[in-house]
Write a protein that holds these residues in place. Sequence first.
Motif, short mmCIF file in Angstrom:
data_model
loop_
_atom_site.label_atom_id
_atom_site.label_comp_id
_atom_site.label_asym_id
_atom_site.label_seq_id
_atom_site.Cartn_x
_atom_site.Cartn_y
_atom_site.Cartn_z
N TYR A 110 21.49 15.77 -4.15
CA TYR A 110 22.32 16.95 -3.89
C TYR A 110 22.17 17.95 -5.04
CZ TYR A 110 26.78 19.46 -2.93
OH TYR A 110 27.75 20.38 -2.66
N GLY A 111 22.21 17.43 -6.25
CA GLY A 111 22.02 18.28 -7.41
C GLY A 111 20.67 18.97 -7.38
N ASP A 127 30.85 3.49 -4.22
CA ASP A 127 29.62 3.41 -3.42
C ASP A 127 29.30 4.79 -2.85
OD1 ASP A 127 27.50 2.62 -1.85
OD2 ASP A 127 28.77 1.79 -0.26
N ARG A 186 20.16 4.21 4.47
CA ARG A 186 19.88 4.01 3.05
C ARG A 186 20.43 2.67 2.55
NH1 ARG A 186 18.20 7.93 -0.38
NH2 ARG A 186 19.52 7.05 -2.02
N SER A 201 26.99 16.60 -9.73
CA SER A 201 25.79 15.93 -9.27
C SER A 201 24.57 16.33 -10.09
CB SER A 201 25.56 16.26 -7.81
OG SER A 201 26.72 15.95 -7.09
N LEU A 202 24.53 17.57 -10.46
CA LEU A 202 23.41 18.03 -11.28
C LEU A 202 23.37 17.27 -12.58
CD1 LEU A 202 23.50 21.89 -10.80
CD2 LEU A 202 21.52 20.39 -10.45
N ALA A 215 22.14 13.72 -12.16
CA ALA A 215 20.77 13.53 -11.69
C ALA A 215 19.89 12.92 -12.77
CB ALA A 215 20.19 14.86 -11.22
N ASP A 270 15.64 14.57 -2.05
CA ASP A 270 14.67 13.60 -2.54
C ASP A 270 15.23 12.20 -2.28
OD1 ASP A 270 13.00 11.89 -3.84
OD2 ASP A 270 13.05 12.95 -5.77
N ASP A 271 14.75 11.58 -1.22
CA ASP A 271 15.31 10.31 -0.79
C ASP A 271 15.01 9.16 -1.74
OD1 ASP A 271 16.83 10.84 1.39
OD2 ASP A 271 15.23 10.53 2.85
N ALA A 272 14.05 9.34 -2.64
CA ALA A 272 13.73 8.26 -3.57
C ALA A 272 14.81 8.08 -4.62
CB ALA A 272 12.39 8.54 -4.25
N LEU A 273 15.62 9.10 -4.83
CA LEU A 273 16.69 8.96 -5.82
C LEU A 273 17.73 7.98 -5.31
CD1 LEU A 273 17.02 12.74 -6.76
CD2 LEU A 273 16.04 10.91 -8.16
N ILE A 274 18.17 7.08 -6.19
CA ILE A 274 19.12 6.05 -5.78
C ILE A 274 20.49 6.68 -5.49
CG2 ILE A 274 20.20 3.87 -6.45
CD1 ILE A 274 17.11 3.83 -5.92
N GLU A 275 20.85 7.69 -6.27
CA GLU A 275 22.12 8.37 -6.04
C GLU A 275 21.92 9.60 -5.17
OE1 GLU A 275 25.06 7.23 -7.00
OE2 GLU A 275 24.00 5.54 -7.88
N PRO A 276 22.48 9.61 -3.97
CA PRO A 276 22.40 10.82 -3.15
C PRO A 276 22.98 12.03 -3.88
CG PRO A 276 23.14 8.97 -1.82
CD PRO A 276 23.11 8.49 -3.24
N GLY A 277 23.92 11.80 -4.78
CA GLY A 277 24.48 12.91 -5.57
C GLY A 277 23.43 13.58 -6.43
N ALA A 278 22.47 12.81 -6.89
CA ALA A 278 21.38 13.39 -7.69
C ALA A 278 20.47 14.25 -6.80
CB ALA A 278 20.58 12.29 -8.37
N GLN A 313 26.41 5.89 -1.02
CA GLN A 313 25.31 6.08 -0.06
C GLN A 313 25.69 6.90 1.17
OE1 GLN A 313 22.24 5.54 -0.89
NE2 GLN A 313 22.90 4.67 -2.84
N ARG A 352 10.33 0.11 -9.18
CA ARG A 352 10.50 1.50 -8.76
C ARG A 352 9.59 1.83 -7.57
NH1 ARG A 352 14.35 5.30 -8.33
NH2 ARG A 352 13.34 5.44 -6.34
N LEU A 411 12.73 3.67 0.44
CA LEU A 411 13.57 4.85 0.69
C LEU A 411 12.79 5.99 1.33
CD1 LEU A 411 15.64 4.70 -2.61
CD2 LEU A 411 16.53 4.38 -0.29
N LEU A 412 11.50 6.06 1.04
CA LEU A 412 10.71 7.18 1.57
C LEU A 412 9.99 6.83 2.87
CD1 LEU A 412 9.19 8.50 -1.79
CD2 LEU A 412 11.11 9.47 -0.49
#
Lengths: 468, 468
Positions: A178-179, A425, B446, B6-7, B10, A168-176, A427, B37, B44-45
Amino acid sequence: MRLLSSLLLAGLLAGGLTTAQAQTAPASFKTDSLTLRKIYDEALLRGQSYENLRYLCEKIGGRLAGSPQAAQAVAWGKLTMEKAGCFDKVYLQECQVPHWVRGAKEKGEIVGNKGKRISVAVCALGGSVGTGGKLRAGVVEVKSLAEFKALPDAAVRGKFIFFNRPFDDALIEPGAAYGGAGDQRRSGPAEAGRRGAVGALVRSLTSAHDNYPHTGATAYGDTPTKVPGAALSTMAADQLSQLLKADPSLQFELEMSCQTLPDVTSYNVVGEVRGSKYPDQFITVGGHLDSWDLAQGAHDDGTGIVQSIEAVRLLKAAGLRPERTVRAVLFMNEENGTRGGNKYADLAKQNNETHVAAIESDGGGFTPRGFNVESTPAVFKKVAAWAPLLAPYHADKLTPGHSGTDIEPLVAAVHPTALFGYDCDSQRYFDLHHTAADTFDKVNRRELELGGASMAALIYLLAKYNLQ
Amino acid sequence: MRLLSSLLLAGLLAGGLTTAQAQTAPASFKTDSLTLRKIYDEALLRGQSYENLRYLCEKIGGRLAGSPQAAQAVAWGKLTMEKAGCFDKVYLQECQVPHWVRGAKEKGEIVGNKGKRISVAVCALGGSVGTGGKLRAGVVEVKSLAEFKALPDAAVRGKFIFFNRPFDDALIEPGAAYGGAGDQRRSGPAEAGRRGAVGALVRSLTSAHDNYPHTGATAYGDTPTKVPGAALSTMAADQLSQLLKADPSLQFELEMSCQTLPDVTSYNVVGEVRGSKYPDQFITVGGHLDSWDLAQGAHDDGTGIVQSIEAVRLLKAAGLRPERTVRAVLFMNEENGTRGGNKYADLAKQNNETHVAAIESDGGGFTPRGFNVESTPAVFKKVAAWAPLLAPYHADKLTPGHSGTDIEPLVAAVHPTALFGYDCDSQRYFDLHHTAADTFDKVNRRELELGGASMAALIYLLAKYNLQ
């Protein structure tokens, strides 16, 4: 950018507390501020972590638990700690680790109904069983485990299940992101096998649109039937998805010779500096020594390793002896078992140790933002008061949040007062994560050194002040 | 890093205000929070700046003012703004620009006293005169202009002056180190010529230890004798310094065919969206369209250009029509003259325009930190109140400081209420700055898109709220 703007900025950003901060801060903060400046000076002017990382990446390389390279990394870690000259003792903690090997064969092809073959970028997921020769079947695409579960048995039996949920590219954290997308890698093959599919093809866990497949652990749990799981690069996944729309009857042929061998003896590497006032109170700082096998494991997690050693070296080089005992720990087997992290916690419990705090760096060696903090609100408040000290280094983002996989077992074992995850950082991390692109040249010297210095700064504060 | 951390993150980092922030913020902040937002989602999208940048870098490339590529970039900029579909009108502002060309010959060699020659990486400084054939002389190394000025005339006459002051790596901002070391590039050749030296060799302005020479403008001012100025890569500078210690009588041979041709007509490119409520109040957002000739001008300043166009497009895509008039400006000739910036300010004054604010992006397309703000303390206080809105995007560092070279002439011309410099992660910028390494592949999609969104967010707030 030309010169003028930078000249004007030079005065503002030379480091140290601002006047306003200095006026409102406790008196001891002035000393602390000067100490932190010494730590960052040492890191930026005489830092050793970058050259340490170069050796680990370029001379040893990928080092999955159980591999000969992991054994080399253990020896390298011990030697590097000894040579750093900042530890009172350096020792190993034995643990048994899984031993999965990729094998020589790893190939994926889309096969059209007229026999046309298109080779695509795949890699085995860590822990996957092999295919036992060539495995060919039709493909069913789904975007989630839920969508897969809703399909009738007849639709999935004998097929490859293609889990194609993007980040989901809209999430600011790529880690989120990933989750959110990660369950398809972790559980996709197990769920596919449980319902009679022949294998799982999983879209790589990244926002990047390129041809690197991203490996990572998959787990079968108690699944009676283990079927192979492979990652497709995002380009391969997009191609397969597009071709499936035109020809739902196309087939995929997968060949992987990966296998799991018997467990192997391996080690955490530990360096210890005895506290001057409270030697029985421990502060841990660490990262994981193992990495996936596809590349050099630079950002995941070579950077965390060299920063952890460097953080302790910086304290000594800045003329500081911590009041509490500090341990740098190079954990083994974070990627596919956490056996090292569990062993460290077990031994801490067994020895009745008092753990004040632990810090983990496992999100890459990028420019610092601060730390995630796992603690009670009261303890967090004390930690948050240190933000002005870290602000000159842009490392003052202190956020309640998860710390790290390797130090987490300490919670149940010895109830540390606070756990910290180094936050930087984020990203670019998942562009490289678990791929052949995670190499030394992707690490910037100053970004890496600033991270090690930020960790040293936090250790200094934790070793000096009582959090409870 | 594995999946668990990451989970857990999120949930925390999905964006928007935290509960605590929402409770203490003005009521309108809730709407603003949702609007921001939307802006970031669009970026991002469905962001367009990355592909725009690809074209500018890879199809046009280096575009120094006066060059055919700069003319192509003007045409590209106009077309790209028109295609963006978000501007009421797109037009050019004519200005005369200097026309310096590098020429085909550019070579530097260290010549030992036994005639041994070592070729080293050099490039002409922008604006330098040529050598008129091969120029060979002894070398005098200094670390600063002050050290040079203290030398007796006899020591410098007929020599190359080798300005070898390195970056101060202890500074947290590489931009501050650039400010500190930059006078040797800007004034070194002029000062050398003034005292009878034959030329200036200048250490590249970077912390990186590699073989890229960094060009950049040098200025002769009223110097009667113009002598050539060349940049040496940091590796070349270190080598020359080391060899000089062993043999102070060694010579350097420089050949450069660069020259300054007559001024050329060029243009700023301007796209304008008329404000719905206050059409006569202007907000400017811009970067510079020209770049040095050695590479693609990706981070300097292709990223600023595409972000400025994108920021306005994002507003429209998010369904917003700004209450004040917004202009995106692609400034010409920032690198060696600021003629475009001056022209824009001159026209603003001539037309009696009211300028509320201007934003410049010229520090690279890296992960956002926030904005530098040039304003009165009272205005800064109003701007700083927006920080919670930008915090979910890590773009909330609002710091009094310099804005940018191209919007600065507005201050004297039309007294804008506030100027802003887009502030992003700064650690890698001077590794690439003014070198052949400043290419498209160094830009992360990004990071770039987050920057454009942050600029759009600021424009939205500036267009809505009265700063005075």
